[in-house]
Write a protein that holds these residues in place. Sequence first.
Motif, PDB file in Angstrom:
ATOM      1  N   TYR A   1      63.786  46.806  57.224  1.00  0.00           N
ATOM      2  CA  TYR A   1      62.610  46.151  56.658  1.00  0.00           C
ATOM      3  C   TYR A   1      61.606  47.190  56.134  1.00  0.00           C
ATOM      4  O   TYR A   1      61.019  47.059  55.062  1.00  0.00           O
ATOM      5  CB  TYR A   1      61.925  45.279  57.707  1.00  0.00           C
ATOM      6  CG  TYR A   1      62.720  44.041  58.116  1.00  0.00           C
ATOM      7  CD1 TYR A   1      63.800  43.612  57.354  1.00  0.00           C
ATOM      8  CD2 TYR A   1      62.380  43.301  59.250  1.00  0.00           C
ATOM      9  CE1 TYR A   1      64.518  42.486  57.709  1.00  0.00           C
ATOM     10  CE2 TYR A   1      63.088  42.170  59.616  1.00  0.00           C
ATOM     11  CZ  TYR A   1      64.163  41.771  58.850  1.00  0.00           C
ATOM     12  OH  TYR A   1      64.855  40.651  59.209  1.00  0.00           O
TER      13      TYR A   1
ATOM     14  N   ILE B   1      61.215  39.710  50.724  1.00  0.00           N
ATOM     15  CA  ILE B   1      59.970  40.228  51.293  1.00  0.00           C
ATOM     16  C   ILE B   1      59.211  39.164  52.070  1.00  0.00           C
ATOM     17  O   ILE B   1      58.713  39.448  53.170  1.00  0.00           O
ATOM     18  CB  ILE B   1      59.105  40.838  50.175  1.00  0.00           C
ATOM     19  CG1 ILE B   1      59.834  42.061  49.565  1.00  0.00           C
ATOM     20  CG2 ILE B   1      57.738  41.261  50.726  1.00  0.00           C
ATOM     21  CD1 ILE B   1      60.131  43.152  50.545  1.00  0.00           C
TER      22      ILE B   1
ATOM     23  N   SER C   1      66.731  46.403  62.827  1.00  0.00           N
ATOM     24  CA  SER C   1      66.342  45.513  61.724  1.00  0.00           C
ATOM     25  C   SER C   1      65.034  45.960  61.093  1.00  0.00           C
ATOM     26  O   SER C   1      64.859  45.948  59.857  1.00  0.00           O
ATOM     27  CB  SER C   1      66.206  44.084  62.244  1.00  0.00           C
ATOM     28  OG  SER C   1      67.436  43.617  62.749  1.00  0.00           O
ATOM     29  N   MET C   2      64.122  46.387  61.961  1.00  0.00           N
ATOM     30  CA  MET C   2      62.822  46.835  61.465  1.00  0.00           C
ATOM     31  C   MET C   2      62.965  48.067  60.585  1.00  0.00           C
ATOM     32  O   MET C   2      62.209  48.272  59.619  1.00  0.00           O
ATOM     33  CB  MET C   2      61.869  47.137  62.631  1.00  0.00           C
ATOM     34  CG  MET C   2      61.306  45.878  63.290  1.00  0.00           C
ATOM     35  SD  MET C   2      60.167  46.283  64.607  1.00  0.00           S
ATOM     36  CE  MET C   2      58.866  47.056  63.646  1.00  0.00           C
TER      37      MET C   2
ATOM     38  N   ALA D   1      65.161  41.365  48.124  1.00  0.00           N
ATOM     39  CA  ALA D   1      64.946  41.934  49.475  1.00  0.00           C
ATOM     40  C   ALA D   1      64.428  40.889  50.463  1.00  0.00           C
ATOM     41  O   ALA D   1      64.457  41.100  51.672  1.00  0.00           O
ATOM     42  CB  ALA D   1      63.976  43.111  49.398  1.00  0.00           C
TER      43      ALA D   1
ATOM     44  N   ILE E   1      60.792  38.964  55.420  1.00  0.00           N
ATOM     45  CA  ILE E   1      60.545  40.189  56.202  1.00  0.00           C
ATOM     46  C   ILE E   1      59.157  40.149  56.814  1.00  0.00           C
ATOM     47  O   ILE E   1      58.971  40.443  58.008  1.00  0.00           O
ATOM     48  CB  ILE E   1      60.720  41.440  55.319  1.00  0.00           C
ATOM     49  CG1 ILE E   1      62.204  41.628  54.965  1.00  0.00           C
ATOM     50  CG2 ILE E   1      60.176  42.669  56.006  1.00  0.00           C
ATOM     51  CD1 ILE E   1      62.458  42.762  54.000  1.00  0.00           C
TER      52      ILE E   1
ATOM     53  N   ASP F   1      59.292  37.632  59.626  1.00  0.00           N
ATOM     54  CA  ASP F   1      60.190  37.963  60.745  1.00  0.00           C
ATOM     55  C   ASP F   1      59.711  39.170  61.524  1.00  0.00           C
ATOM     56  O   ASP F   1      59.976  39.295  62.722  1.00  0.00           O
ATOM     57  CB  ASP F   1      61.605  38.213  60.210  1.00  0.00           C
ATOM     58  CG  ASP F   1      62.629  38.298  61.324  1.00  0.00           C
ATOM     59  OD1 ASP F   1      62.549  37.490  62.287  1.00  0.00           O
ATOM     60  OD2 ASP F   1      63.510  39.167  61.280  1.00  0.00           O
ATOM     61  N   ILE F   2      59.019  40.067  60.830  1.00  0.00           N
ATOM     62  CA  ILE F   2      58.609  41.298  61.526  1.00  0.00           C
ATOM     63  C   ILE F   2      57.632  40.998  62.661  1.00  0.00           C
ATOM     64  O   ILE F   2      57.606  41.666  63.688  1.00  0.00           O
ATOM     65  CB  ILE F   2      58.017  42.308  60.512  1.00  0.00           C
ATOM     66  CG1 ILE F   2      58.022  43.719  61.154  1.00  0.00           C
ATOM     67  CG2 ILE F   2      56.590  41.919  60.096  1.00  0.00           C
ATOM     68  CD1 ILE F   2      57.717  44.805  60.160  1.00  0.00           C
TER      69      ILE F   2
ATOM     70  N   ASN G   1      62.668  48.679  52.813  1.00  0.00           N
ATOM     71  CA  ASN G   1      62.388  47.751  51.702  1.00  0.00           C
ATOM     72  C   ASN G   1      60.895  47.701  51.372  1.00  0.00           C
ATOM     73  O   ASN G   1      60.485  47.677  50.213  1.00  0.00           O
ATOM     74  CB  ASN G   1      62.885  46.352  52.038  1.00  0.00           C
ATOM     75  CG  ASN G   1      64.407  46.269  52.041  1.00  0.00           C
ATOM     76  OD1 ASN G   1      65.083  47.088  51.417  1.00  0.00           O
ATOM     77  ND2 ASN G   1      64.952  45.305  52.772  1.00  0.00           N
ATOM     78  N   ILE G   2      60.083  47.692  52.426  1.00  0.00           N
ATOM     79  CA  ILE G   2      58.628  47.654  52.193  1.00  0.00           C
ATOM     80  C   ILE G   2      58.159  48.934  51.516  1.00  0.00           C
ATOM     81  O   ILE G   2      57.307  48.915  50.586  1.00  0.00           O
ATOM     82  CB  ILE G   2      57.905  47.443  53.543  1.00  0.00           C
ATOM     83  CG1 ILE G   2      58.177  46.028  54.079  1.00  0.00           C
ATOM     84  CG2 ILE G   2      56.407  47.652  53.395  1.00  0.00           C
ATOM     85  CD1 ILE G   2      57.661  45.781  55.478  1.00  0.00           C
TER      86      ILE G   2
END
Length: 602
Positions: free
Chosen positions: A364, A406, A360-361, A404, A409, A412-413, A367-368
């Motif tokens: 992420y 953000i 998942s990371m 996305a 994210i 959640d990160i 996207n970042i």
Amino acid sequence: MSEYMISPVFMVTQSCEPSVFLPADSLSFEVINGLRSGKKVLRSTKPSLVILCVANEDDIQLCQGIAQYIRQGLANQDTRLVLIHQPALQLDEVLWLETFQINACLSAIAEKALFNATVLKREIATFQYIDNTCKQHDAETEMLVCITRFSRADENITALLSAFSAALASLCHACCSFEIYPENQAKFRVRSSGKDNIDILKTMQALMSGETLPACVSQAIDEKHPQISLLHDNAGLDLITRQLDTQIGSYLAFPVVVYKRVVCLLFYLIPESEMDRVSMKQITIINKAAEQLTVLLERKQAESSLKKQYQRLRDTLLELKSTKEALAHNEKLASIGRMAAGIAHEINNPLSFVISNFSSMDGYINNIIQLQSMQSELLTAIDIQQHQEAAHLKKSLNDFEQQAGIPFILDDIRAIVSDSFHGLQRVKNIITDLKSFSHNQAGEKAFCDLKAVLDESLKMLRYDIDSKVTITQDIQFSGLFYANAGLLEQILLNIIKNAIQAMTMSGTTSPTIVIVVTEKDDELEIRIRDNGPGMNESTKQKIFEPFFTTKPIGEGTGLGLSVVYNIVQRLQGRIICNTELGVYTEFAIFFPLKLNEETEMQ
């Protein structure tokens, strides 16, 4: 005495005819007329009577030489020596009696011829009596020696019975002997104890193979004790007695009995001419021999049975030991299997979670990175005053942030990183438990405050102990304890944590843990008791085994109490568990305090 030939009679003289000293045909004898030839003859035979005939000086020298050779040279005290001399020759009879051990002195007078003949026959009878007595003693000794040989473990029973039978045949003066071995209820095997005619042996075998056994044999087998009796016409042995050269007067049946079972029957036929030589003394000896032989054979059979039983028990013990080792090996394999399943599940769960989180990371981070690129383009457009392009980029940037997710994210990160950290920490704890179990960590010892160690352990468990679990302490030991504080903490942590988990999983009402520390009989005693679900006897027997756990797979490695047991052993202590199903569980740990006193003195 079997080395001598049949005992003859000798007359010693070299000067006169034998008829001068004895009436004609009164006695059968051989003449010795020289010392050298006489010694040669006497070396090879044992005479019953030697008549020393003296008529002159030459006869005196010869007779004295012969008498001295018999008594001293041959050490023969049995042969009868009779001196007969001419009346005109004066002899010192006392000298002859004392020096040469003469048995009788006679005068060669015609008037005394019959008297002299009677004396000579009496001396022959005396010799025969002495010789028969010696032979009887030899036979008795041989039979007793044969009996003692039965007590030896390495002797063959059949060979011993044959030797014993030969000695018994000599004792009862038998002319024919048999060994009869029962093979089953109606079949017998016959062996000869001596050098009997093969035809006689075949005849006896035929009699024993018939439908009806000879009466004397059947009676001895039924009554199971020695029998010596006259041989009647109805004894059933006519076929054998007709084949013998001598008249049979009686028989001896000697059953060899072991545990009331006849294993062999020794059977003897005694000539009528020898019946008077079988005395009551011999019958008594035969009966005593039967008793002794039974005792020895029963003991020998008992020893043989014990050896066989010992061998069977030894083989069974070895088999049980082998089976026990195989079961222990299988149990180890089963324990390792349970451990492998538990550890695999324990490590696989956090690792799967961490791998999923990193997947998942990865999305992420893409996207970042893309958001960061768009922000860079926006900043560049603003710098070169491309307002139209900047407005377009700003709109695209806002759309991408919404698309996305953000904000989600970024939020959640942090959770992903936290969960991954806890998962990896779980793997680390599992590996630490395995290392604690597999390595002998003695650790540095020092004087420690047990109350402080207990408080530190409870502090480390503060997240496991919620407000619902009550911990009660009763510390009655105020001294310092010489041990490794870290190892003591590990003991307390594992036991208390197990108690908390057991009470939580079982839903115990008002869960309580009571910790009592006392000093008793030079020992430090630590008792940790909970009011949890308790254990049954089967579970109690296995709690200190490595990898044993009552928790579901993935909930524990089963190493905690095993580690506790090993640490207690290393600290020279002991641990016991008391429990009652559905009521309580208590662990009592004992450490010797004498070691502390010795350390203080050092």
